[in-house]
Scaffold this motif. Structure first.
Motif, PDB file in Angstrom:
ATOM      1  N   TYR A 192     -10.588   7.198   2.862  1.00 42.63           N
ATOM      2  CA  TYR A 192     -10.573   5.739   2.826  1.00 42.63           C
ATOM      3  C   TYR A 192     -11.986   5.183   2.695  1.00 42.63           C
ATOM      4  O   TYR A 192     -12.931   5.707   3.298  1.00 42.63           O
ATOM      5  CB  TYR A 192      -9.961   5.169   4.109  1.00 42.63           C
ATOM      6  CG  TYR A 192      -8.482   5.429   4.240  1.00 42.63           C
ATOM      7  CD1 TYR A 192      -7.540   4.525   3.751  1.00 42.63           C
ATOM      8  CD2 TYR A 192      -8.021   6.598   4.839  1.00 42.63           C
ATOM      9  CE1 TYR A 192      -6.185   4.771   3.871  1.00 42.63           C
ATOM     10  CE2 TYR A 192      -6.662   6.860   4.962  1.00 42.63           C
ATOM     11  CZ  TYR A 192      -5.753   5.937   4.467  1.00 42.63           C
ATOM     12  OH  TYR A 192      -4.405   6.196   4.572  1.00 42.63           O
ATOM     13  N   MET A 240      -4.477  -1.251   4.623  1.00 42.69           N
ATOM     14  CA  MET A 240      -4.399   0.174   4.282  1.00 42.69           C
ATOM     15  C   MET A 240      -4.394   1.030   5.547  1.00 42.69           C
ATOM     16  O   MET A 240      -3.751   2.083   5.594  1.00 42.69           O
ATOM     17  CB  MET A 240      -5.541   0.578   3.346  1.00 42.69           C
ATOM     18  CG  MET A 240      -6.915   0.619   3.949  1.00 42.69           C
ATOM     19  SD  MET A 240      -8.188   1.055   2.711  1.00 42.69           S
ATOM     20  CE  MET A 240      -9.647   1.120   3.791  1.00 42.69           C
ATOM     21  N   VAL A 286       0.840  -1.195   0.000  1.00 44.26           N
ATOM     22  CA  VAL A 286       0.000   0.000   0.000  1.00 44.26           C
ATOM     23  C   VAL A 286       0.877   1.247   0.000  1.00 44.26           C
ATOM     24  O   VAL A 286       0.656   2.185  -0.788  1.00 44.26           O
ATOM     25  CB  VAL A 286      -0.943   0.012   1.217  1.00 44.26           C
ATOM     26  CG1 VAL A 286      -1.818   1.255   1.199  1.00 44.26           C
ATOM     27  CG2 VAL A 286      -1.809  -1.250   1.244  1.00 44.26           C
ATOM     28  N   VAL A 303      -7.971   5.671  -0.796  1.00 44.85           N
ATOM     29  CA  VAL A 303      -7.693   4.230  -0.872  1.00 44.85           C
ATOM     30  C   VAL A 303      -8.977   3.464  -0.590  1.00 44.85           C
ATOM     31  O   VAL A 303      -9.730   3.808   0.329  1.00 44.85           O
ATOM     32  CB  VAL A 303      -6.609   3.809   0.136  1.00 44.85           C
ATOM     33  CG1 VAL A 303      -6.242   2.333  -0.071  1.00 44.85           C
ATOM     34  CG2 VAL A 303      -5.371   4.686   0.022  1.00 44.85           C
TER      35      VAL A 303
END
Length: 242
Positions: free
Chosen positions: A158, A145, A115, A135
């Motif tokens: 995220y 992550m 990542v 992400v």
């Protein structure tokens, strides 16, 4: 202070601003990470330095699950990298993951390095605005992550799809990160009940979406055809500044 948002069926759609943009370039790329050759698909939209989204596979899955999401993002002027993490999909130059004793498998639990490597690689692309990269993680890669964020600095936002291995330190990191988080889980997922309860209890900022059924991780995108668009709208909203 924002309270968690729980929707039992779907995330409310926001109005998309501006005309849709079609991707002008999609290419197969290799991202180096700790001796691994991580294979991905990079999609770049028509407009200048674009925000971007890194998408990570679930265990025993691959990057193909995110094709629809990549298209939805490109239509909103957002670049994306769909990546096969170590031991998955085409990223098998040092070995292939075989489902079994998942908890002890380094092809699962060392992927936080991938990542970090992918985010660094994306930030070095002139076509991507490195300050606006989000992400998306699915199942185990949701925890990977989060760990990468704790160790090396958080991305701009995220999305966690059924993060069944999400640890307490990662839950506490949601608000501490200072960036937006969206959790999407199925109502009847067997292993998500405790984590969902803890996320609701311990975070004041997370947006939590619960949908019907038991689809897990990136399978949520196939089980709920409108989900890719809804996630793309959310990402476009949180990444539009900067």
């Amino acid at each position: 202070m924002h309270r968690p948002i729980l929707l039992t069926a779907a995330l409310a759609l926001l109005t998309t601003r501006g005309p849709a943009q079609e991707a002008i370039d999609e290419s197969r790329v290799i991202v180096p990470s700790d001796g691994w050759e991580l294979v991905g698909d990079l999609t770049l939209p028509a407009a200048g330095r674009a925000p971007a989204v890194l998408m990570l596979n679930q265990a025993a899955g691959n990057r193909d699950a995110y094709r629809a999401l990549a298209r939805q993002l490109a239509a909103r002027g957002i670049a994306s990298l769909r990546l096969d993490l170590r031991g998955h999909g085409e990223s098998v130059n040092l070995g292939a993951f075989v489902p079994g004793e998942v908890r002890r498998d380094p092809l699962i639990w060392d992927a936080e390095q991938d990542v970090t490597a992918a985010l660094t690689w994306m930030r070095n692309l002139s076509a991507i605005d490195g300050t606006r990269i989000a992400v998306v993680g699915a199942s185990y890669s949701g925890e990977e992550m989060a760990e990468a964020g704790r160790l090396g600095g958080y991305a701009a936002a995220y999305v966690a799809l059924s993060p069944g291995s999400f640890e307490e330190v990662s839950i506490d990191g949601i608000d501490a990160s200072g960036v937006p988080w969206l959790f999407v889980v199925s109502r009847d997922e067997r292993f998500l009940q405790e984590i969902t309860t803890e996320v609701r209890r311990r975070s004041d900022t997370v947006e939590l979406v619960v949908v019907p059924g038991s689809a897990h991780a990136s399978n949520l995108l196939e089980a709920h055809p409108g989900m890719a668009e809804r996630i793309a709208v959310w990402l476009a909203t949180v990444l539009e500044g900067g």
